[in-house]
Design a protein around this motif. Sequence first.
Motif, PDB file in Angstrom:
ATOM      1  N   LEU A  23       3.932 -10.656  -1.799  1.00 49.58           N
ATOM      2  CA  LEU A  23       4.742  -9.884  -2.729  1.00 49.58           C
ATOM      3  C   LEU A  23       3.912  -9.711  -3.982  1.00 49.58           C
ATOM      4  CD1 LEU A  23       6.580 -11.956  -1.035  1.00 49.58           C
ATOM      5  CD2 LEU A  23       8.342 -11.338  -2.633  1.00 49.58           C
ATOM      6  N   GLN A  24       3.988  -8.516  -4.594  1.00 50.21           N
ATOM      7  CA  GLN A  24       3.190  -8.298  -5.802  1.00 50.21           C
ATOM      8  C   GLN A  24       3.868  -7.286  -6.708  1.00 50.21           C
ATOM      9  OE1 GLN A  24      -0.908  -6.784  -5.306  1.00 50.21           O
ATOM     10  NE2 GLN A  24      -1.491  -8.602  -6.454  1.00 50.21           N
ATOM     11  N   MET A  25       3.779  -7.547  -8.020  1.00 48.38           N
ATOM     12  CA  MET A  25       4.311  -6.610  -9.003  1.00 48.38           C
ATOM     13  C   MET A  25       3.470  -5.342  -8.978  1.00 48.38           C
ATOM     14  SD  MET A  25       6.985  -7.839 -10.382  1.00 48.38           S
ATOM     15  CE  MET A  25       7.187  -6.669 -11.719  1.00 48.38           C
ATOM     16  N   ASN A  26       4.137  -4.210  -9.087  1.00 47.91           N
ATOM     17  CA  ASN A  26       3.453  -2.925  -9.081  1.00 47.91           C
ATOM     18  C   ASN A  26       3.917  -2.131 -10.300  1.00 47.91           C
ATOM     19  OD1 ASN A  26       2.071  -0.632  -8.503  1.00 47.91           O
ATOM     20  ND2 ASN A  26       2.972  -0.308  -6.499  1.00 47.91           N
ATOM     21  N   GLU A  29       7.301  -0.008 -11.172  1.00 47.26           N
ATOM     22  CA  GLU A  29       8.061   0.094  -9.920  1.00 47.26           C
ATOM     23  C   GLU A  29       8.672  -1.239  -9.515  1.00 47.26           C
ATOM     24  OE1 GLU A  29       5.889   1.875  -6.746  1.00 47.26           O
ATOM     25  OE2 GLU A  29       5.147   3.487  -8.021  1.00 47.26           O
ATOM     26  N   GLY A  30       8.222  -2.332 -10.111  1.00 50.57           N
ATOM     27  CA  GLY A  30       8.770  -3.640  -9.797  1.00 50.57           C
ATOM     28  C   GLY A  30       8.045  -4.337  -8.674  1.00 50.57           C
ATOM     29  N   LEU A  31       8.738  -5.264  -8.040  1.00 52.95           N
ATOM     30  CA  LEU A  31       8.151  -6.109  -7.014  1.00 52.95           C
ATOM     31  C   LEU A  31       8.092  -5.382  -5.677  1.00 52.95           C
ATOM     32  CD1 LEU A  31       7.129  -9.000  -6.517  1.00 52.95           C
ATOM     33  CD2 LEU A  31       9.458  -9.609  -5.875  1.00 52.95           C
ATOM     34  N   HIS A  32       6.904  -5.409  -5.044  1.00 55.01           N
ATOM     35  CA  HIS A  32       6.718  -4.823  -3.718  1.00 55.01           C
ATOM     36  C   HIS A  32       6.476  -5.934  -2.704  1.00 55.01           C
ATOM     37  CE1 HIS A  32       5.514  -0.461  -4.931  1.00 55.01           C
ATOM     38  NE2 HIS A  32       6.668  -0.848  -5.430  1.00 55.01           N
ATOM     39  N   TYR A  34       4.873  -6.694   0.898  1.00 54.53           N
ATOM     40  CA  TYR A  34       3.891  -6.166   1.838  1.00 54.53           C
ATOM     41  C   TYR A  34       4.074  -6.881   3.177  1.00 54.53           C
ATOM     42  CZ  TYR A  34       1.752  -3.965  -2.170  1.00 54.53           C
ATOM     43  OH  TYR A  34       1.528  -3.196  -3.277  1.00 54.53           O
ATOM     44  N   THR A  35       4.327  -6.112   4.231  1.00 58.77           N
ATOM     45  CA  THR A  35       4.495  -6.657   5.573  1.00 58.77           C
ATOM     46  C   THR A  35       3.484  -5.973   6.488  1.00 58.77           C
ATOM     47  OG1 THR A  35       6.047  -5.010   6.436  1.00 58.77           O
ATOM     48  CG2 THR A  35       6.989  -6.824   5.147  1.00 58.77           C
ATOM     49  N   ASP A  36       3.426  -6.417   7.713  1.00 57.52           N
ATOM     50  CA  ASP A  36       2.554  -5.759   8.687  1.00 57.52           C
ATOM     51  C   ASP A  36       3.067  -4.363   9.034  1.00 57.52           C
ATOM     52  OD1 ASP A  36       0.728  -7.852   8.887  1.00 57.52           O
ATOM     53  OD2 ASP A  36       1.906  -8.854  10.435  1.00 57.52           O
ATOM     54  N   ASN A  37       4.331  -4.101   8.741  1.00 59.20           N
ATOM     55  CA  ASN A  37       4.949  -2.826   9.111  1.00 59.20           C
ATOM     56  C   ASN A  37       5.119  -1.858   7.957  1.00 59.20           C
ATOM     57  OD1 ASN A  37       5.281  -3.702  11.795  1.00 59.20           O
ATOM     58  ND2 ASN A  37       7.071  -4.869  11.167  1.00 59.20           N
ATOM     59  N   GLY A  38       4.734  -2.247   6.761  1.00 59.28           N
ATOM     60  CA  GLY A  38       4.879  -1.344   5.629  1.00 59.28           C
ATOM     61  C   GLY A  38       5.135  -2.068   4.325  1.00 59.28           C
ATOM     62  N   ILE A  39       5.450  -1.271   3.319  1.00 61.66           N
ATOM     63  CA  ILE A  39       5.683  -1.783   1.972  1.00 61.66           C
ATOM     64  C   ILE A  39       7.134  -1.500   1.597  1.00 61.66           C
ATOM     65  CG2 ILE A  39       4.998  -1.633  -0.453  1.00 61.66           C
ATOM     66  CD1 ILE A  39       2.286  -0.541   0.582  1.00 61.66           C
ATOM     67  N   TYR A  40       7.782  -2.500   1.012  1.00 59.58           N
ATOM     68  CA  TYR A  40       9.179  -2.388   0.621  1.00 59.58           C
ATOM     69  C   TYR A  40       9.324  -2.795  -0.838  1.00 59.58           C
ATOM     70  CZ  TYR A  40       9.700  -2.273   5.649  1.00 59.58           C
ATOM     71  OH  TYR A  40       9.578  -1.937   6.966  1.00 59.58           O
ATOM     72  N   GLY A  64       2.314 -12.189 -11.125  1.00 59.85           N
ATOM     73  CA  GLY A  64       2.792 -11.041 -10.376  1.00 59.85           C
ATOM     74  C   GLY A  64       2.610 -11.094  -8.880  1.00 59.85           C
ATOM     75  N   THR A  65       2.168 -12.238  -8.329  1.00 57.63           N
ATOM     76  CA  THR A  65       1.886 -12.294  -6.894  1.00 57.63           C
ATOM     77  C   THR A  65       2.477 -13.546  -6.259  1.00 57.63           C
ATOM     78  OG1 THR A  65      -0.215 -11.165  -7.319  1.00 57.63           O
ATOM     79  CG2 THR A  65       0.062 -12.159  -5.154  1.00 57.63           C
ATOM     80  N   ILE A  66       3.178 -13.339  -5.143  1.00 55.35           N
ATOM     81  CA  ILE A  66       3.760 -14.421  -4.359  1.00 55.35           C
ATOM     82  C   ILE A  66       3.246 -14.234  -2.934  1.00 55.35           C
ATOM     83  CG2 ILE A  66       5.903 -15.475  -3.533  1.00 55.35           C
ATOM     84  CD1 ILE A  66       7.282 -13.984  -5.955  1.00 55.35           C
TER      85      ILE A  66
END
Length: 108
Positions: A23-26, A29-32, A34-40, A64-66
């Motif tokens: 997970l990372q701040m962008n 846009e807030g927290l994104h 990241y998965t193998d299937n896309g970004i949420y 900003g990163t988890i």
Amino acid sequence: MMLSLVDSNGDICLIDIQDMVYLQMNGHEGLHFYTDNGIYRALTAAKDWAAFLQNKGFLQLDRGTIVNVKKVAAYNPELRVVTVTTSEGNVLLPVAEKVQKQIKKLLK
């Protein structure tokens, strides 16, 4: 455990936390997520997610990163980065100095 997140189309989706790589701040846009299937995107703030996920195998690397510790492929203490693999390739994530000892211990 399933979480409600927003996909790139603005639709709410249920995502399993085991599928999350990091997970990372962008910026604004807030927290994104990241998965193998896309970004949420998150529906709530990063600090809330860090607290919620801390006992579920995730570690906050910096402000900003988890990261999902199970998804860490490598750790470079000299560069202070961890490597995770996503569908887009390898990603280097910075590790704050105060987290150095903790990440070493968790990756043993």
